[in-house]
Design a protein around this motif. Structure first.
Motif, short mmCIF file in Angstrom:
data_model
loop_
_atom_site.label_atom_id
_atom_site.label_comp_id
_atom_site.label_asym_id
_atom_site.label_seq_id
_atom_site.Cartn_x
_atom_site.Cartn_y
_atom_site.Cartn_z
N ALA A 45 -93.77 52.15 10.47
CA ALA A 45 -94.33 50.82 10.24
C ALA A 45 -95.48 50.90 9.24
O ALA A 45 -96.21 51.90 9.18
N LEU A 46 -95.63 49.84 8.46
CA LEU A 46 -96.68 49.74 7.45
C LEU A 46 -97.03 48.27 7.30
O LEU A 46 -96.14 47.42 7.23
N SER A 47 -98.31 47.94 7.27
CA SER A 47 -98.74 46.56 7.14
C SER A 47 -99.58 46.39 5.87
O SER A 47 -100.51 47.17 5.63
N LEU A 48 -99.24 45.36 5.07
CA LEU A 48 -99.95 45.08 3.82
C LEU A 48 -100.42 43.63 3.82
O LEU A 48 -99.80 42.76 4.44
N ALA A 49 -101.49 43.40 3.11
CA ALA A 49 -101.99 42.04 2.91
C ALA A 49 -102.12 41.79 1.41
O ALA A 49 -102.54 42.67 0.66
N VAL A 50 -101.75 40.58 0.99
CA VAL A 50 -101.82 40.20 -0.42
C VAL A 50 -102.84 39.07 -0.56
O VAL A 50 -102.71 38.04 0.11
N ARG A 51 -103.81 39.27 -1.42
CA ARG A 51 -104.83 38.24 -1.64
C ARG A 51 -104.82 37.85 -3.11
O ARG A 51 -105.24 38.63 -3.97
N ILE A 158 -103.55 37.19 -10.45
CA ILE A 158 -103.71 38.60 -10.09
C ILE A 158 -103.59 38.72 -8.58
O ILE A 158 -104.29 38.04 -7.83
N GLU A 159 -102.68 39.59 -8.11
CA GLU A 159 -102.47 39.81 -6.68
C GLU A 159 -103.15 41.10 -6.26
O GLU A 159 -102.87 42.17 -6.81
N ASP A 160 -104.03 40.99 -5.27
CA ASP A 160 -104.75 42.15 -4.76
C ASP A 160 -104.11 42.58 -3.45
O ASP A 160 -104.20 41.89 -2.43
N VAL A 161 -103.41 43.74 -3.45
CA VAL A 161 -102.71 44.24 -2.27
C VAL A 161 -103.57 45.29 -1.58
O VAL A 161 -104.06 46.22 -2.22
#
Length: 250
Positions: A45-51, A158-161
Motif C-alpha cells: 500500500a502507498l498513499s499520495l496527496a496532490v495539492r 503545478i501539481e505538488d505530490v
C-alpha cells in the motif's frame, strides 16, 4: 452422560478416531507438499496527496480560493489515478528498476480516491518486489520531472505530490506457513474423528454387560466364567441376573 463415559467411548472407538486423524494428516501433507500450490500475491500500500498550486492572482474568483483548491484537488486526484493505472506508467516504473537484483519486478497497480488522498495498492509476486515498485512510484511522482511528464497532460496548474504514507506490506499469500497449515488440517481431522466415534457409538445397538442391569431392571447376582465352555468370538463371561432374595432362598 458423565465425563468418564465420554472418555470410555473414545477408548472403545479409538480406531475410528485414530484412523480419521491419520487420513486427515496424510491428506494435509499431500495437499501442502505434493500438490502444486497457487503462487498468490503480496499487496503493498502507498498513499499520495496532490495539492494544486493556487490560481494566478489575476484570475477573477467568484468563490473563495479554498473552493477552487478543493475542486482542483479532486480533479488532480482523478488525473493521478488515470496515470497510475495506465500500462505506460507501470512500464516506466519497471524500467526504473531494471538494474535491481533479479531485474524489474512484475506487478499491477490499482488506485482509488479517499477524499483528497489517493490510496494505491500494488500486487506483486514477492514482498520486496512490491516495496520496490512503491518506492519507485513515489520517487517518480514527487520528482521535478513529474509535472512535465504526467500532470501537464491534464492541467496547466503545478501539481505538488507528497507521500502521505510510504510503501508498506499489507497482505501476503495465504498458506505460506506449511507446518501451520498441516497442523490446522490435521486438527480438523481429529475433531471429525471424535465426532465420528460418537456417531458410531450412537448407531451401535449392541447390548453390553454394563447395560444389562439398566435394561432388565434386575441386579447381577453372579458371574459365570466361560472357562471350559465352547467359545465364540473370544473369552466371555456369562452373568446371572435375578432377584437376590429369591436366589438366596433356593
Amino acid at each position: 452422560m458423565e465425563l468418564r463415559q465420554y472418555w470410555q467411548v473414545m477408548v472403545d472407538r479409538y480406531a475410528v478416531v485414530l484412523g480419521t486423524f491419520v487420513v486427515a494428516l496424510a491428506a494435509a501433507i499431500a495437499s501442502v507438499y505434493v500438490l502444486p500450490q497457487g503462487s498468490g500475491s503480496y499487496a503493498t500500500a502507498l498513499s499520495l496527496a496532490v495539492r494544486p498550486e493556487p490560481a494566478a492572482a489575476s484570475t477573477t474568483l467568484f468563490y473563495s480560493e479554498d473552493y477552487y483548491s478543493y475542486v482542483a484537488s479532486e480533479y488532480a486526484n482523478d488525473d493521478l489515478i488515470a496515470i497510475l493505472e495506465s500500462d505506460d506508467f507501470l512500464q516506466a516504473v519497471r524500467a526504473k528498476l531494471t538494474n535491481e537484483p533479479g531485474g524489474a519486478p512484475v506487478g499491477s497497480i490499482q488506485a482509488k480516491k479517499a477524499h483528497r488522498v489517493v490510496e494505491i495498492t500494488i500486487s506483486s509476486a514477492t514482498g520486496d518486489g512490491g516495496l520496490a515498485l512503491g518506492r519507485a512510484m513515489a520517487t517518480m511522482l514527487t520528482g521535478p520531472a513529474a509535472q512535465s511528464a504526467y500532470f501537464a497532460l491534464f492541467t496547466n496548474r503545478i501539481e505538488d505530490v507528497t507521500v502521505v504514507d510510504g510503501p508498506r506490506l499489507v497482505a501476503q499469500p495465504a498458506g505460506r506457513n506449511a507446518l501451520l497449515n498441516v497442523a490446522a488440517r490435521a486438527l480438523v481431522g481429529l475433531i471429525a474423528g471424535v465426532g465420528l466415534a460418537f456417531l458410531v457409538e450412537y448407531l451401535d445397538d449392541t447390548i453390553r454387560p454394563s447395560d444389562i442391569e439398566t435394561l432388565l431392571g434386575l441386579p447381577i447376582v453372579g458371574d459365570i466364567p466361560s472357562r471350559g465352555l465352547p467359545q465364540r468370538g473370544g473369552n466371555r463371561t456369562v452373568r446371572a441376573v435375578g432377584d437376590p432374595g429369591r436366589v438366596a432362598g433356593r
